[in-house]
Design a protein around this motif. Structure first.
Motif, mmCIF file in Angstrom:
data_model
loop_
_atom_site.group_PDB
_atom_site.id
_atom_site.type_symbol
_atom_site.label_atom_id
_atom_site.label_comp_id
_atom_site.label_asym_id
_atom_site.label_seq_id
_atom_site.Cartn_x
_atom_site.Cartn_y
_atom_site.Cartn_z
ATOM 1 N N ARG A 1 -83.124 -57.311 3.109
ATOM 2 C CA ARG A 1 -82.395 -56.137 2.668
ATOM 3 C C ARG A 1 -81.394 -56.922 1.658
ATOM 4 O O ARG A 1 -80.735 -57.672 2.048
ATOM 5 N N ASP B 1 -77.700 -56.709 -0.099
ATOM 6 C CA ASP B 1 -76.403 -56.212 0.338
ATOM 7 C C ASP B 1 -75.993 -55.027 -0.523
ATOM 8 O O ASP B 1 -76.543 -54.781 -1.478
ATOM 9 N N GLU C 1 -75.509 -55.777 -4.382
ATOM 10 C CA GLU C 1 -76.676 -55.780 -5.194
ATOM 11 C C GLU C 1 -77.406 -54.674 -5.352
ATOM 12 O O GLU C 1 -77.846 -54.450 -6.444
ATOM 13 N N GLN D 1 -73.726 -48.571 2.209
ATOM 14 C CA GLN D 1 -74.993 -48.248 1.528
ATOM 15 C C GLN D 1 -75.648 -47.134 1.938
ATOM 16 O O GLN D 1 -75.745 -46.749 2.802
#
Length: 474
Positions: free
Chosen positions: A102, A104, A107, A184
Motif C-alpha cells: 500500500r 503512503d 505517494e 488517504q
C-alpha cells in the motif's frame, strides 16, 4: 432480454448455478450460520456505534471540518479498526490475502478500488487502515452506519442535489491536493455495484485533481464461499500531463490497466438512473431494450396502431395504457410503464416509436418522419437540442442526457435522417438498436430509404433518402 449486439459480459446480472448438493448444504448450514453471523455482526456494530460518536464529541463545526489528530485519533482509530475487522470475520471473511504494498499518503493521496460487487467490499478498509471514503448523504441516517461515516470524516454527496455534488467535488479536490494534511482517500470509481465480470466505465471523481492514484484490485477466489478475499495493491499510477488535463482520459486509462490485471473486459457501460447503458456518440444505448421486453409482454398484431391512437406527448397512466392496448390485466400495463419510467406512467411516444423500430411494421424513414411530426409540436420544421434529445430517447427507449454531439452533426448536414444514414457512429446505432431483431443485420439503408414517399405539407421524401424540412435543425 439482453441485446444480441452486446460485446461483453453483462455486468449487472448475477447468474449463480448451484448443484442439488450445494443447495442442500446451503440450506442446512445457512439455517445455523446465518442467524449466528448476523447476530455477531450486529453486536460488533452496536459496540462501535457509541465509540465512533465519541471521536468527534464536543468538537465545533469548524473543528469537525479539519482532520482529526492527536489523542482522538490514536485512541479511537485502532479500536474501531479492530471492531470493523471483527464484523467481517463474523460474516465469514476469515482471511484477507494481501498482495503488493500500500502506497503512503504522499505517494498516492487516493486509492481506487475495483470491481465493486457489494457492501462487503468495504472489508478493503481494513488493510487500508480505514481510509476516508465517499458516501451518499442518505446513509448518515442509518443506525451505526451514520456514526461510522462521521467517524471516518467521509465526503458526503446527495445524488438528487446538484449543489451537493458540486460541494463534494470541491471537498475532494481540497483533500486530494492538501499534500498530506488530509488522510488517504479510498474510492470505488465504478460508482455502483456489478457482478465483477467486467469493469464498467470509471467516473472521473477520483481523477479530477490530477494527483497520482494507487489501483487496488478485489478478488473473491470462491464464488460460493467467501472465506477469503484477495486485495492486490498495484504500483502507483502517475498521470501524464494529458491525463492531468483530461480526467476522463485519466479514468479510462486506469480502468484499462485494472481490467487487464483482473483479466476482464474494460467496458463503457454506465448506470444512468436505474438503467444500465453503453455510450456511443454521446447517446445512451440500453443493455436491455425496453421495446424488446415490451414485445415479449404483448402480442405484436395491432399493438402499434393502438399506441398511435393515444394522445402523443401526454403522460398515460397504467390504467389508461391498459385500455389503449386492450390488455387483459393492469399488471402487464404496470410492467410496461416500469420499463420506461420510475412510476406507473409512460409517454405513449416512447412505446410507439421504440417498438415500431423493432417490429419492422414501418420503414425507418417513415418512422423518423413520424418522430419529427410528434416532437415538432409547433410545426416549425425543425427541432431544438432538447426536442432532439426527447426524440432519440423515445426511439431508444431510455432518456438521452447528452445529445450535443449528434445535434452538432445533424445541424451541419441537410437533416437528421442523412446523418443517421451516413455517419459511421450513428449508422451503427440504427443497425444495432433500431432494426427488427430478425433482420437487423440484413436490412440496408438503401432498402429502407429507396423510392419516393408522400409529401405531408412540411416534409418531402425524395429518391436519395433525405428528408427536407423548411428549416434545418436549430
Amino acid at each position: 432480454v439482453a441485446m444480441e449486439t452486446q460485446d461483453y459480459p453483462h455486468p449487472f446480472v448475477h447468474d449463480v448455478k448451484l448443484s442439488r448438493t450445494q443447495k442442500i448444504r446451503g440450506i442446512i448450514l445457512g439455517s445455523v450460520l446465518f442467524p449466528l453471523r448476523v447476530t455477531l455482526a450486529a453486536l460488533f456494530f452496536l459496540i462501535m456505534w457509541p465509540i465512533a460518536r465519541l471521536r468527534l464529541a464536543g468538537l465545533s463545526e469548524e473543528e469537525r471540518s479539519r482532520p482529526v489528530t492527536g489523542w482522538r485519533r490514536w485512541l479511537f482509530h485502532p479500536i474501531v479498526w479492530l471492531l470493523s475487522r471483527a464484523v467481517f470475520f463474523s460474516l465469514g471473511f476469515l482471511w484477507v490475502k494481501v498482495k503488493g504494498r500500500r502506497a503512503d499518503l504522499k505517494e498516492a493521496p487516493v486509492l481506487v478500488v475495483a470491481p465493486h460487487s457489494g457492501f462487503l467490499d468495504m472489508l478493503v478498509l481494513c488493510p487500508t487502515q480505514l481510509a476516508t471514503v465517499v458516501s451518499r448523504s442518505e446513509n448518515t441516517s442509518l443506525p451505526a452506519i451514520g456514526a461510522l461515516l462521521e467517524f471516518n470524516q467521509s465526503v458526503l454527496v446527495s445524488r438528487k442535489d446538484p449543489e451537493s455534488r458540486k460541494k463534494a467535488v470541491a471537498q475532494l479536490n481540497e483533500r486530494l491536493t492538501s499534500r498530506g494534511y488530509w488522510p488517504q482517500m479510498l474510492m470505488f470509481p465504478e460508482g455502483t455495484t456489478t457482478n465483477g465480470r467486467a469493469l464498467i466505465k470509471f467516473k472521473p471523481g477520483a481523477f479530477l485533481a490530477g494527483v497520482p492514484v494507487q489501483p487496488v484490485l478485489l478478488r473473491y477466489p470462491n464464488k460460493l464461499v467467501s472465506e477469503i478475499i484477495g486485495v492486490t495493491f498495484l504500483p502507483v499510477y502517475n498521470p501524464s500531463p494529458e491525463e492531468r488535463s483530461d480526467p476522463n482520459l485519466y479514468a479510462d486509462n486506469v480502468q484499462k490497466l485494472m481490467a487487464k490485471a483482473l483479466g476482464v473486459p474494460a467496458t463503457d457501460y454506465v448506470m444512468e438512473g436505474r438503467v444500465p447503458v453503453s455510450k456511443l456518440g454521446g447517446l445512451s444505448l440500453p443493455l436491455e431494450s425496453p421495446a424488446r421486453e415490451t414485445l415479449s409482454l404483448l402480442h405484436r398484431n395491432g399493438m402499434i396502431d393502438r399506441c398511435q391512437c393515444g394522445a402523443p406527448g401526454l403522460k398515460t397512466s397504467a390504467e389508461e395504457l391498459r385500455s389503449i392496448l386492450t390488455l387483459p390485466d393492469k399488471q402487464t400495463a404496470v410492467q410496461i410503464c416500469g420499463l420506461y419510467s420510475k412510476d406507473e406512467t409512460v409517454d405513449l411516444r416512447q412505446i410507439y416509436l421504440s417498438v415500431s423500430a423493432l417490429t419492422g411494421f414501418v420503414s425507418f424513414k417513415s418512422l423518423l418522419h413520424s418522430a419529427f411530426t410528434l416532437f415538432d409540436r409547433e410545426a416549425r420544421g425543425s427541432l431544438s437540442a432538447e426536442e432532439l434529445s426527447h426524440l432519440m430517447g423515445a426511439l431508444l427507449g431510455v432518456p438521452q442526457h447528452h445529445p450535443a454531439q449528434l445535434y452538432a452533426e445533424a445541424s451541419n448536414q441537410e437533416n437528421l435522417l442523412r446523418v443517421l444514414m451516413t455517419h459511421p457512429t450513428y449508422q451503427r446505432v440504427v443497425n444495432e438498436y433500431l432494426q427488427p431483431k430478425e433482420a437487423g443485420s440484413q436490412l440496408s439503408f438503401t432498402s429502407l430509404t429507396n423510392g419516393k414517399a408522400v409529401n405531408n405539407n412540411r416534409n418531402m421524401h425524395n429518391g436519395n433518402g433525405s428528408v427536407h424540412y423548411d428549416k434545418k435543425l436549430e
